[in-house]
Scaffold this active site. Structure first.
Site, short mmCIF file in Angstrom:
data_model
loop_
_atom_site.label_atom_id
_atom_site.label_comp_id
_atom_site.label_asym_id
_atom_site.label_seq_id
_atom_site.Cartn_x
_atom_site.Cartn_y
_atom_site.Cartn_z
N GLU A 265 -10.27 -56.13 -11.21
CA GLU A 265 -10.07 -54.73 -11.62
C GLU A 265 -8.58 -54.50 -11.89
OE1 GLU A 265 -11.47 -52.56 -8.16
OE2 GLU A 265 -9.67 -53.05 -7.03
N ASP B 199 -17.45 -47.59 -5.44
CA ASP B 199 -16.53 -47.73 -4.32
C ASP B 199 -16.57 -46.43 -3.52
OD1 ASP B 199 -14.53 -48.31 -2.55
OD2 ASP B 199 -12.98 -48.72 -4.06
C1 MUC Z 1 -9.76 -49.20 -4.23
O1 MUC Z 1 -10.08 -48.80 -3.15
O2 MUC Z 1 -10.41 -50.12 -4.68
C2 MUC Z 1 -8.98 -49.79 -7.14
C3 MUC Z 1 -9.47 -49.34 -8.32
C4 MUC Z 1 -9.43 -47.94 -8.28
O3 MUC Z 1 -9.79 -47.16 -9.15
O4 MUC Z 1 -8.94 -47.55 -7.08
C5 MUC Z 1 -8.46 -48.67 -6.39
C6 MUC Z 1 -8.57 -48.59 -4.94
MG MG Z 2 -11.75 -50.19 -2.93
#
Ligand code: MUC
Ligand code: MG
Length: 359
Positions: A313, A185
């Site tokens: 998640e 990410d």
């Molecule tokens: C995101 O931007 O996805 C989701 C899991 C993580 O570790 O941060 C969030 C935010």
């Molecule tokens: Mg994200």
């Protein structure tokens, strides 16, 4: 059946994280949950949570702003808030959740049933490796694999120069092995040129999914990247609600959408985005704003009604040192279990709420 709402209370709850959680725009050492309790005339209560990341560094609503929007504007208008209040999707999400919890309890039905019906009572859940240190991330990933708690991981990149991020990502992929799904990410950190170089390298490393590589406003770049690479893209910040999902898909984006109740304005609103995605052939992923158990369970009820192509998640409670519920969620075998029972199916620990609430 109508709910006769008598009062709405809200609290800010500060809970430390088990370790620093480093994203491209902020490092978290503590998470602030905004909790809402809706009380009906006959004493029935419903609970909701709105949570963001890193104050105002992730999204346009801060925990303090969410509480103030609820107390001053949304509480008096709760039944018509979506018609009368612009924006404020995080605050609205807490109230929609509390409303669903109360309505489920009133009818003796789980929230998932109110939302269409659960397809399963557990969902796949990955873990995010984001200590900021490659060796620590590898050790953490190996421990969690050995315990069987998770089978897939997301890495937070974008804060460091591209070459460093690629070395970090390749080392983790190599150490955890070819059978473990690794996604990254970028949280909007790259410009379009860096994203082209980054995507090409991540594809060679064997990464499975790249989340939000470019700024949320740059739909054109996100769409170009999605059509140029076979490595799929997960749109997160760029797609909050059904209208965003429609615009992105109509512009030619291919890939997946991260659903989050806070971005959309509640569990029912997030499912509207899911329907747009399904109509457009865009894949689905159950996303988190790193909520505590309440917000996580509200999301799980919604996600349980869907086929999630990329899993979820929903690990937020595991990142927190403690929580304000009486029983923790069950995480095992790469899955998280959906609580049964009416409403959300969880109970608030009032002592812990008193202890952690901001005074
Ligand atoms: C995101 O931007 O996805 C989701 C899991 C993580 O570790 O941060 C969030 C935010
Ligand atoms: Mg994200």
């Amino acid at each position: 059946m109508e709910l006769c709402i008598e009062r709405i209370d809200s609290w800010l709850v500060d809970i430390p994280t088990i370790r620093p959680h480093k994203l491209s725009m902020a490092t978290m050492g503590c998470q602030t949950l905004t909790l809402v309790r809706l009380t009906c005339a006959d004493g029935l209560v419903g609970w909701g949570e709105a949570t963001t990341i890193g104050g105002l560094s992730y999204g346009p609503e801060s925990p303090e702003g969410i509480k103030s929007a609820i107390d001053c504007y949304l509480a008096p208008l709760v039944a018509t808030m979506n018609a009368h209040v612009k924006g404020n999707s995080f605050a609205k999400s807490a109230l929609e959740t509390a409303f669903l919890d109360a309505q489920g309890k009133r009818l003796g039905l789980p929230v998932s049933t109110l939302l269409g019906g659960a397809l399963s009572d557990s969902l796949p859940v990955l873990w995010t490796l984001a200590s900021g240190d490659t060796q620590k991330d590898i050790a953490e990933g190996q421990t969690l694999l050995a315990e069987g708690r998770h089978r897939a991981f997301k890495l937070k990149i974008g804060a460091r120069p591209l070459a460093e991020d690629l070395r970090h990502t390749a080392a983790i992929k190599r150490a955890l092995g070819p059978d473990v799904s690794i996604r990254v990410d970028v949280n909007q950190a790259w410009d379009a040129g860096t994203a082209v170089r980054g995507m090409a390298a991540l594809q060679d490393i064997g990464i499975d999914l790249v989340e939000q590589p470019v700024a949320l406003w740059d739909r054109a770049a996100l769409t170009r990247l999605s059509r140029r690479f076979t490595l799929p893209i997960l749109a997160d910040e760029a797609v909050a609600d059904a209208h965003d999902g429609y615009a992105l898909a109509a512009g030619g984006f291919t890939g997946a959408y991260a659903l989050k109740i806070a971005k959309a304005g509640g569990p029912a609103q997030a499912l509207k985005l899911a329907q747009v995605a399904q109509a457009a052939g865009v894949a689905l992923y159950g996303g988190t704003m790193l909520e505590g158990t309440l917000g996580t369970v509200a999301s799980l009820h919604a996600w349980s009604t869907l086929k999630l192509d990329w899993g979820s998640e929903m690990f937020g409670p595991l990142l927190l040192k403690d929580d304000v519920v009486t029983a923790p969620l069950r995480f095992a075998d790469g899955q998280v279990s959906l609580p049964s029972g009416p409403g959300l199916g969880i109970d608030i620990d009032e002592d812990k709420l008193r202890f952690y609430r901001r005074k």
